[in-house]
Design a protein around this motif. Structure first.
Motif, short mmCIF file in Angstrom:
data_model
loop_
_atom_site.label_atom_id
_atom_site.label_comp_id
_atom_site.label_asym_id
_atom_site.label_seq_id
_atom_site.Cartn_x
_atom_site.Cartn_y
_atom_site.Cartn_z
N SER A 152 0.81 -1.21 0.00
CA SER A 152 0.00 0.00 0.00
C SER A 152 0.85 1.28 0.00
O SER A 152 0.32 2.36 0.10
CB SER A 152 -0.97 -0.01 1.17
OG SER A 152 -0.26 -0.14 2.36
N HIS A 212 -2.08 3.66 0.22
CA HIS A 212 -3.41 3.17 0.56
C HIS A 212 -4.29 2.82 -0.65
O HIS A 212 -5.51 2.93 -0.59
CB HIS A 212 -4.13 4.21 1.44
CG HIS A 212 -5.01 3.54 2.45
ND1 HIS A 212 -4.50 2.76 3.47
CD2 HIS A 212 -6.36 3.48 2.57
CE1 HIS A 212 -5.50 2.28 4.18
NE2 HIS A 212 -6.63 2.68 3.65
N ALA A 226 -10.20 8.03 1.11
CA ALA A 226 -10.05 6.57 1.25
C ALA A 226 -11.42 5.97 1.59
O ALA A 226 -12.22 6.59 2.27
CB ALA A 226 -9.05 6.25 2.35
N LYS A 282 -1.88 3.59 9.85
CA LYS A 282 -1.17 2.68 8.94
C LYS A 282 0.21 3.22 8.52
O LYS A 282 1.06 2.45 8.09
CB LYS A 282 -2.00 2.49 7.66
CG LYS A 282 -3.38 1.90 7.88
CD LYS A 282 -3.31 0.39 7.76
CE LYS A 282 -4.67 -0.26 7.62
NZ LYS A 282 -5.43 -0.31 8.86
N TYR A 283 0.38 4.54 8.61
CA TYR A 283 1.61 5.12 8.05
C TYR A 283 2.19 6.17 8.99
O TYR A 283 1.44 6.99 9.54
CB TYR A 283 1.32 5.80 6.70
CG TYR A 283 0.47 4.95 5.79
CD1 TYR A 283 1.03 3.97 4.99
CD2 TYR A 283 -0.92 5.12 5.75
CE1 TYR A 283 0.25 3.17 4.17
CE2 TYR A 283 -1.71 4.34 4.93
CZ TYR A 283 -1.13 3.36 4.14
OH TYR A 283 -1.91 2.58 3.35
N GLY A 290 -5.74 5.13 -4.43
CA GLY A 290 -4.73 5.57 -3.47
C GLY A 290 -4.59 7.08 -3.45
O GLY A 290 -5.18 7.79 -4.26
N ALA A 334 -8.73 5.31 7.98
CA ALA A 334 -7.31 4.96 8.14
C ALA A 334 -6.55 6.26 8.38
O ALA A 334 -7.02 7.33 7.99
CB ALA A 334 -6.80 4.26 6.89
#
Ligand SMILES: [Fe+2]
Length: 476
Positions: free
Chosen positions: A60, A339, A199, A247-248, A346, A203
């Motif tokens: 991702s 993502h 998204a 997530k990041y 993304g 997230a």
């Protein structure tokens, strides 16, 4: 001959590592630039396997643009070609704009005898004020130079023109006269107005910058709180709910404090060896849960070349970072796509440390007089640069590689997310569908910052909701 020797050396390294030198490898080695690239990579610690089958990272996160040109000697001609490349790239963005009717070249305008309406696209070679306080620009294209007068009677245009900086490429529409254009419209390349891409599910991405590991002023406690939050043991239930979907983690440069960055720097260091600083950085970031992807780019305090684009951190200095299984190292600046999924293309992220920001914060009147304190101007500068579609238009605002083929600091692709740092204070702004975020720092105010009146705010981490595009400031 030099290439032949390098080729031999590369093949030797492949064989010693039991890697088959097949036809594909030999084909690629028939290209001199690949020979240089591979030789450079292998001698700075890259494993040969990574060259033929790059390490698979989290699917991702994809690096969509990075710069890997090798260092070489540059000539004056390179600078000329570099500015021509910039002109071509921005010209492409401005060409066809409705405001720029009757677009022509500067040399053709100079041939016109009669007063006529015309448009040009030029690079700002000079900017000054006339006796009567009108603004006089000199614009240049590949055919020549011409003066452009912006009268203070046109208030809106005049205010817009005050913000113009040297070396940026703009469009002008106006009335021609002998050797001059009386401007009526000024057109910046800018980004188009668009709906923010969202998204499909909740997230998050956290934006850090300027961790400055190794500094005696490093904020241990606040950083420890940040790590605890990532591990689910710090924060309110709401903050823990956010981190469960984080997530990041982006670190936009200045991972470490470096050594010898300014006079008597060693007096402000707790770790005086650059390799040890990266070792400590890796120890701290190894505590980030592995399902979170770390994206790390260098800043002006990091090891290696600081001319932009800065290459990704090398194994020579930052080997321990390569041991972090969830880390992706990138150059500065770079473009990434994060993502993406089956139903979602993304989000495109422009990541840039922000070395050029100080300059615009001071020299652009609308930013300087915005009422925002010098440490609160990062997001305004980022918006200004998006409008210019360039990360450092003015020649003196940063150190850069004058690449003759292209200007790597042009913002060709419109980012969904624009992440930076450098100013040591977090900020955010939504601009035409792009979410602008500046990270803060984990280093207390230095003597230098005190002297120049900067007011850093440490331990504040902007967290972007990728679904709503809202940004929340987490204070640790
Ligand atoms: Fe910094």
């Amino acid at each position: 001959m030099e290439h032949l020797l390098k080729k031999k050396e590369i093949v030797g390294i492949f064989l010693r590592n039991n890697i088959l030198v097949n036809r594909d490898v030999l084909n690629r080695l028939s290209q001199p630039n690949i020979v240089d690239q591979w030789h450079n990579a292998l001698t700075t610690g890259t494993h040969p396997q990574e060259l033929i089958a790059p390490k698979q990272t989290n699917s991702s996160v994809k690096i969509t643009w990075q710069y890997d040109e090798l260092p070489k000697k540059r000539s004056v001609q390179d600078f000329i070609d570099y500015f021509n490349a910039r002109y071509r790239a921005i010209h492409k963005l401005l060409n066809g704009r409705q405001e720029l009717q009757n677009l022509t070249s500067i040399s053709r305008i100079r041939l016109k005898k009669e007063r006529e309406k015309a448009s040009i696209i030029g690079i700002i070679a000079d900017k000054g004020t006339t006796k009567n306080e009108h603004i006089m620009l000199t614009l240049e294209d590949s055919t020549g130079r011409i003066k452009v007068l912006i009268t203070k009677k046109n208030e809106q245009l005049y205010q817009q023109a005050k913000d113009l900086v040297y070396d940026e490429v703009i469009g002008i529409n106006g009335t021609t006269a002998e050797d001059i254009i009386f401007a009526e419209t000024l057109v910046l390349p800018d980004v188009p107005i668009q709906e923010p891409k969202r998204a499909p599910e909740e997230a998050y991405a956290a934006v850090l910058s300027c961790v400055h590991v190794g500094s005696a002023l490093f904020e241990h406690e606040k950083f420890d709180n940040f790590l605890q939050w990532l591990n689910g043991t710090w924060g309110t239930p709401e903050q823990q709910a956010v981190v469960s979907k984080l997530k990041y983690v982006f670190v936009c440069g200045d991972l470490v404090d470096g050594v010898g960055i300014y006079p008597q720097h060693e007096k402000e260091l707790a770790i005086t060896d650059i390799r040890e600083q990266y070792k400590e950085f890796a120890r701290l970031f190894s505590q980030v849960p592995k399902h979170i992807t770390l994206i790390l780019c260098p800043g002006n305090h990091d090891a290696g070349r600081i001319s932009e684009p800065q290459p990704k951190l090398s194994k020579q200095y930052a080997a321990p970072l390569y041991e972090l299984p969830n880390a992706i190292l990138t150059c500065n600046p770079c473009m990434l796509n994060i993502h993406s999924g089956e139903q979602f293309p993304g989000l495109d992220v422009l990541m840039y440390h922000g070395f050029s920001f100080d300059d615009y914060s001071e020299c652009v009147p609308s930013i300087k007089n915005s009422g925002a304190h010098i440490s609160d101007r990062a997001a305004l500068v980022m918006k200004f640069l998006l409008q210019r579609r360039h990360l450092a238009p003015q020649h003196t605002s940063t150190l850069y590689i004058p690449d003759a083929r292209m200007d790597p600091l042009v913002i060709e692709k419109v980012p969904d997310l624009f992440f930076s740092g450098h100013i040591h204070k977090a900020g955010t702004l939504q601009y035409r569908g792009t979410t602008i975020v500046a990270g803060s720092c984990f280093q207390k105010k230095t003597k230098f910052q005190e002297k120049v009146g900067h007011d850093p705010e440490t331990g504040v981490v902007p967290v972007v909701n990728l679904q709503t595009r809202d940004v929340t400031m987490m204070r640790f």
